[in-house]
Design a protein around this motif. Structure first.
Motif, PDB file in Angstrom:
ATOM      1  N   ARG A  94      -0.869   2.219 108.073  1.00 47.43           N
ATOM      2  CA  ARG A  94      -1.981   1.353 108.433  1.00 47.43           C
ATOM      3  C   ARG A  94      -3.019   2.121 109.245  1.00 47.43           C
ATOM      4  O   ARG A  94      -2.674   2.880 110.155  1.00 47.43           O
ATOM      5  N   THR A  95      -4.285   1.947 108.908  1.00 46.37           N
ATOM      6  CA  THR A  95      -5.379   2.571 109.648  1.00 46.37           C
ATOM      7  C   THR A  95      -5.703   1.685 110.838  1.00 46.37           C
ATOM      8  O   THR A  95      -6.172   0.560 110.661  1.00 46.37           O
ATOM      9  N   ARG A 104      -6.541  -2.535 105.606  1.00 46.75           N
ATOM     10  CA  ARG A 104      -6.252  -1.211 106.171  1.00 46.75           C
ATOM     11  C   ARG A 104      -4.809  -0.763 106.039  1.00 46.75           C
ATOM     12  O   ARG A 104      -4.363   0.112 106.789  1.00 46.75           O
ATOM     13  N   ARG A 119     -12.939   4.571 105.639  1.00 47.65           N
ATOM     14  CA  ARG A 119     -11.487   4.739 105.484  1.00 47.65           C
ATOM     15  C   ARG A 119     -11.175   5.403 104.142  1.00 47.65           C
ATOM     16  O   ARG A 119     -10.374   6.340 104.071  1.00 47.65           O
ATOM     17  N   SER A 166     -14.518   0.097 105.508  1.00 50.37           N
ATOM     18  CA  SER A 166     -13.640   0.327 104.341  1.00 50.37           C
ATOM     19  C   SER A 166     -14.021   1.619 103.644  1.00 50.37           C
ATOM     20  O   SER A 166     -13.148   2.396 103.236  1.00 50.37           O
ATOM     21  N   LEU A 190      -7.383  -0.251 113.931  1.00 51.73           N
ATOM     22  CA  LEU A 190      -8.729  -0.694 114.287  1.00 51.73           C
ATOM     23  C   LEU A 190      -8.782  -0.928 115.796  1.00 51.73           C
ATOM     24  O   LEU A 190      -7.957  -1.661 116.350  1.00 51.73           O
TER      25      LEU A 190
END
Ligand code: CP3
Length: 353
Positions: free
Chosen positions: A239-240, A233, A194, A191, A242
């Protein structure tokens, strides 16, 4: 973003050609890396100095048309920040001054503060993002709870994982408490990366494959699933993504694809055709050229790259979308930069839409 192939591929959207980045793309196979490392004095000094971490992160991008940068750091920064005392002995790999083997050892652990003890990592992420200036996305990463626990319990690398497997069988509750605190730390760490600017996040479960199926399902898988579920995210195109990478994760692709992650990284012991057939478009797939291919000639490398691209396409209903090209594990120090160049070019040429 000037080159958003990686982000598009992780969303399984169309791209002009398949994106490629390589695990350990910044490393000892590059003479300029060895020069920066000599200047820094050690690997850890380099990783803990944001300007130097930024410099080596960018080195492979100056040489090859890679589609992503990966933060130059290490997975063992978390246990180091928990107070275990990480150090490296040349030729022997990572070691810890203090190990975690008893319930009392686990009691002493807590989630490190991300902007104090791991500030150098976040500063590196911020600096790299600034220097990249939108050219390619930046990948942040963490070790998996199980893989971190392996180093914490063994006190370094291991051939047989004797201590952690004995702990798993003798005192599973203590190992589960260790895995739980590691999971909380990994979620906080990813987190924070990010928030600092990482645009893709990857978890390395390097040692999941040393477990029996029953032990994998008890000690690694549930914690990977927790990360995929708990890591905040964002939504939609913001959206990041994963990526869960695991050596030896082929038997568990169905369960991993159901975790909620966006991408799965696989090693070369499974064909991408099988992996794609089993995951049915639920996730993007990343991989999976055998790194030892780089010891062969550029012509042979190019041919093997084509086979990996075609294998994915065969399992993905005839489409190349949703594939991120990578090795099945990292580059080694004795590999040739010229052969890496041949690999990267072959990916872009053979996959051009
Ligand atoms: O991929 C990249 O370019 C980003 C950098 C990166 C490093 N380590 C740099 C590094 C990443 C993503 C890692 C993760 C990592 N570290 C893992 C998981 C990935 C994997 O390989 O499965 C693991 C298990 C570690 C622990 C670790 N750190 C080992 C086993 C070693 C190698 C020790 C050795 O002497 O071979 C390290 C050190 C390390 N991390 C190096 C690099 C480039 C070599 C250090 C040096 O310059 O001497």
């Amino acid at each position: 973003m000037k080159n958003d192939r990686l982000l598009r591929a992780l969303r399984r959207e169309p791209v002009d050609c398949t994106p490629v980045w390589l695990m350990r793309q910044a490393g000892r196979y590059l003479p300029e890396y060895r020069a920066t490392r000599a200047r820094a004095g050690s690997f850890l000094a380099m990783a803990k100095t944001p300007e130097l971490a930024c410099e080596v992160t960018l080195q492979p991008l100056a040489r090859f048309p890679l589609d992503a940068a990966i933060l130059f750091s290490d997975i063992l920064t978390i246990p180091d920040a928990m107070g275990l005392g990480l150090y490296f002995v040349d030729g022997e790999g990572p070691k810890f001054e203090r190990t975690v083997r008893t319930a009392a050892d686990v009691d002493r652990l807590s989630v490190p503060d991300m902007e104090t003890s791991l500030r150098y990592v976040m500063d590196a992420v911020r600096l790299i993002r600034r220097e990249l200036d939108g050219s390619v996305p930046l990948i942040g990463f963490s070790g998996s709870p199980w893989t971190l626990a392996c180093y914490m319990v063994e006190g370094g690398g291991s051939d047989n994982f004797a201590r952690i497997k004995a702990l798993a069988l003798n005192d599973p509750a203590t190992l589960h408490r260790l895995l739980a605190v590691n999971t909380d730390a990994v979620v906080a760490y990813l987190s924070a990366q990010r928030a600092a600017g990482a645009q893709v996040l990857q978890v390395f479960d390097t040692w999941g494959g040393v477990l029996s199926p029953a032990m994998y399902r008890e000690f690694s898988l549930p914690y990977l699933v927790r990360i995929a579920r708990e890591l905040e995210r964002g939504d939609g195109v913001a959206r990041t993504p994963l990526i869960l990478f695991g050596k030896g994760n082929a038997p568990y692709l169905d369960a991993l694809a159901a975790s909620g992650c966006e991408g799965l990284g696989v090693d070369w012991t499974v064909s991408l055709e099988d992996a794609a057939l089993r995951t049915q478009g639920r996730v993007a797939l990343q991989g999976n050229l055998d790194p030892a291919t780089l010891y062969a000639s550029p012509a042979a490398i190019s041919e093997q790259v084509r086979l990996v691209l075609d294998s994915y396409q065969a399992g993905n209903g005839g489409s190349r979308e949703g594939h991120v090209f990578n090795l099945g594990h990292g580059l080694s120090p004795d590999m040739s930069p010229g052969h890496v160049a041949a690999l990267v070019d072959a990916v872009h040429i053979h996959s051009a839409r």
